[in-house]
Write an enzyme that holds these catalytic residues in place. Structure first.
Site, mmCIF file in Angstrom:
data_model
loop_
_atom_site.group_PDB
_atom_site.id
_atom_site.type_symbol
_atom_site.label_atom_id
_atom_site.label_comp_id
_atom_site.label_asym_id
_atom_site.label_seq_id
_atom_site.Cartn_x
_atom_site.Cartn_y
_atom_site.Cartn_z
ATOM 1 N N LYS B 66 0.846 -1.204 0.000
ATOM 2 C CA LYS B 66 0.000 0.000 0.000
ATOM 3 C C LYS B 66 0.878 1.250 0.000
ATOM 4 C CE LYS B 66 -3.968 1.994 2.463
ATOM 5 N NZ LYS B 66 -4.819 1.901 3.679
ATOM 6 N N SER B 141 -9.810 1.897 2.746
ATOM 7 C CA SER B 141 -8.936 2.686 1.909
ATOM 8 C C SER B 141 -7.893 1.852 1.153
ATOM 9 C CB SER B 141 -8.227 3.732 2.764
ATOM 10 O OG SER B 141 -7.312 3.115 3.641
ATOM 11 N N SER B 165 -9.960 -0.313 6.922
ATOM 12 C CA SER B 165 -9.364 -0.129 5.592
ATOM 13 C C SER B 165 -8.723 -1.363 4.968
ATOM 14 C CB SER B 165 -8.335 1.002 5.640
ATOM 15 O OG SER B 165 -9.003 2.238 5.643
#
Lengths: 93, 463
Positions: B66, B141, B165
């Site tokens: 990420k 997210s 997330s």
């Protein structure tokens, strides 16, 4: 009620420049979100706050000198560099 | 989806660098928009494997990271304009661990800007599309980290979870995702949004792979002062569990139908199930957002356009320069959260918002502790619905409310995972499994058993 003046004050606290249109938009958003947050008024006062959840207190490490990052690696990112230093904006008007 | 086992089987007869080129080619033609940056070193690392110079638990396995997790010499943007050109001079702890174990870091995945969102629509680089339906979001997210697994664009990925997330995109994309006990994975090098809530965690196509990656990233690191100082080793254990269904965590009818089927499966495996009510959850969402925004307002004060990231050509007075860089560099959702956080912490409001939210945190923690006296694990639908259409959640508050089943976990700091349990109207549904502090072994054994016995049906179909 959140007023336009409030929004400008908050933006100033957060150091984010905002336009006229943004003031209107954020005013409505803030009002609905803060109205929702009012549910917290129902929470009883007589409870200890939890800042964090692990039973950790005062985590120390040894105070030893370690190698830090090479200066040239760190100076790759800033746009304004002079004589091996990062140059910042004027602090005094 | 590509499992570690499948990838390793191919590695026995094929060159890793060829397999990686094929993967990169597929990513190049992809419509998912799951990657922000691809690593130019990935092929070189694969060649090291081919020369038998790469060793470790993840040797030769492509892992996506990420974009809020710091990677040395590889652009790390948090999907924000304010960091669009930031090239970190160091690695996050978890990235050091990946390299030590021979993983191939393939690239950085797209996300909501600074991890603030539930759909990846707040990304400066555009929305991530759901591999199961390109008109729908992949969740957020960590939307990119979910989509790369479901879309065959990586074998493993790392996400971060502040209020759901990892679990939200796991649920929406039909993959497995785990947020461990707070402190088990070092946050050193995780670009902070809300420190007291967030954890880095693994995402994978199946529970075995999830365990493998979690064992690698969990562990002691003195550079994170909230680190729990221990690692994780999986041990296979068969145990009949008392499973609590949380009454307050519900979902739309089509999701509940799948959820109830999984409860039947759990009971048929010899576990007992009962209902448990959590009174404090009524306040959890508001408390979560107050704490997250307050911490964000403080954390994101570091973006001054001086030391890294977006900068203006001319240095001006400090206030004007700082305010303009941030106006240009942050998107609307980030501005909203920084400003509301500044407000909640400002004179006169601290007691009304922040302090109250911290009290709710105590109540939520106590509710979980009470529940874990009667139950070994707790379950719920991960998300209140399946993946939304792109643009469906128009106003901020409606979007915040979609986190209602995931945020109490972060307030309490307990571990939770999302496991795909099937499809509703051709979209994946996730089961959330929660356990007491450091009970990862228990919930992973439980998830493994469900996964093995699940009638996978279309759940694991090729996309």
């Amino acid at each position: 009620m959140i007023t336009e003046k409030d929004v400008l004050h908050i933006a100033d606290l957060a150091k984010i420049e905002i336009s006229e249109e943004e003031v209107q938009k954020f005013k409505e958003d803030f009002q609905s979100i803060l109205d929702y947050f009012n549910i917290l008024d129902e929470v009883e006062e007589n409870v200890e706050p939890s800042f964090q959840v692990l039973p950790l207190t005062n985590v120390f490490r040894k105070d030893e000198v370690k190698e830090s990052l090479p200066r040239e690696d760190v100076l790759r990112n800033p746009k304004h560099v002079e004589d091996g230093y990062i140059k910042g904006p004027r602090v005094v008007e | 989806m590509i499992s570690v086992t499948e990838w390793r089987e191919r590695l026995e007869s094929e060159r890793c660098s060829d397999m990686l080129s094929e993967l990169l080619e597929r990513i190049g033609e992809s419509k998912l928009n799951a990657y922000v940056t691809l690593s130019e070193d990935a092929i070189k690392t694969a060649e090291l494997y081919d020369r038998e110079e790469l060793k470790g638990k993840l040797a030769g396995i492509p892992v996506a990271v990420k974009d809020c997790i710091t990677t040395r010499d590889l652009k790390t943007t948090c999907s924000s304009r304010i960091l669009h050109n930031y090239i970190p001079p160091f690695d996050a702890h978890v990235v050091e661990r990946l390299r030590e174990e021979g993983a191939i870091i393939i690239g950085k995945t797209n996300m909501d800007e600074f991890a603030m969102g539930t759909t990846t629509e707040t990304s400066y680089f555009g929305v991530v599309r759901n591999p199961h339906d390109l008109e729908r979001v992949a969740g957020g997210s960590s939307g990119g980290s979910g989509a790369v697994i479901a879309g065959d664009e990586a074998v493993l990925s790392l996400g971060s979870d502040t209020g759901g997330s990892i679990r939200c995109p796991a649920s929406f994309c039909g993959v497995v995702g785990l947020k461990g006990t707070y402190g088990l994975v070092s946050r050193y090098g995780l670009i902070p949004y809300a420190n007291s809530l967030e954890q880095i965690g693994p995402m994978a196509s199946n529970v075995h792979d999830l365990i493998l990656l979690f064992e690698v990233v969990a562990g002691k690191d003195e550079r994170d002062s909230t680190n729990a100082g221990r690692g994780f080793r999986f041990e296979k254990k068969e145990k009949r569990l008392r499973v609590g269904i949380i009454k307050e965590m519900t979902a739309k009818d089509d999701v509940m139908t799948k959820f109830n089927e999984s409860v039947e499966l759990i009971e048929s495996l010899g576990h007992s199930a009962g209902e448990v009510s959590m009174k404090s959850f009524k306040y959890a969402l508001a408390a979560y957002y107050v704490i997250a925004m307050s911490e964000a307002s403080s954390n994101l004060a570091r973006y001054d356009g001086v030391r890294y990231g977006h900068a203006l050509d001319q240095l001006d007075s400090w206030t004007r320069y700082f305010s303009r860089v941030r106006a240009e560099g942050f998107g609307d959702e980030v501005k909203r959260r920084i400003m509301l956080g500044s407000y909640a912490l400002s004179a006169g409001y601290f007691g009304k918002y922040y302090l109250k939210a911290l009290k709710v945190r105590t109540l939520v923690k106590n509710d979980f502790q009470r529940a874990f006296k009667d139950y070994d694990v707790l379950i719920s639908p991960t998300m209140p619905s399946t993946a939304f259409r792109i643009g469906e959640l128009a106003d901020p508050l409606t979007m915040y409310k979609m986190d209602v089943n995931t945020v109490p976990i972060n307030l309490a700091g307990i571990p939770a995972l999302s496991l795909p349990i099937g499809f509703a109207n051709s979209l994946p549904v996730g089961l959330q499994v929660m356990g007491d502090y450091f009970s990862e072994n228990l919930i992973l054994n439980f998830a493994l058993e469900i996964e093995e016995n699940l009638d996978r049906g279309e759940a694991f179909k090729q996309i």
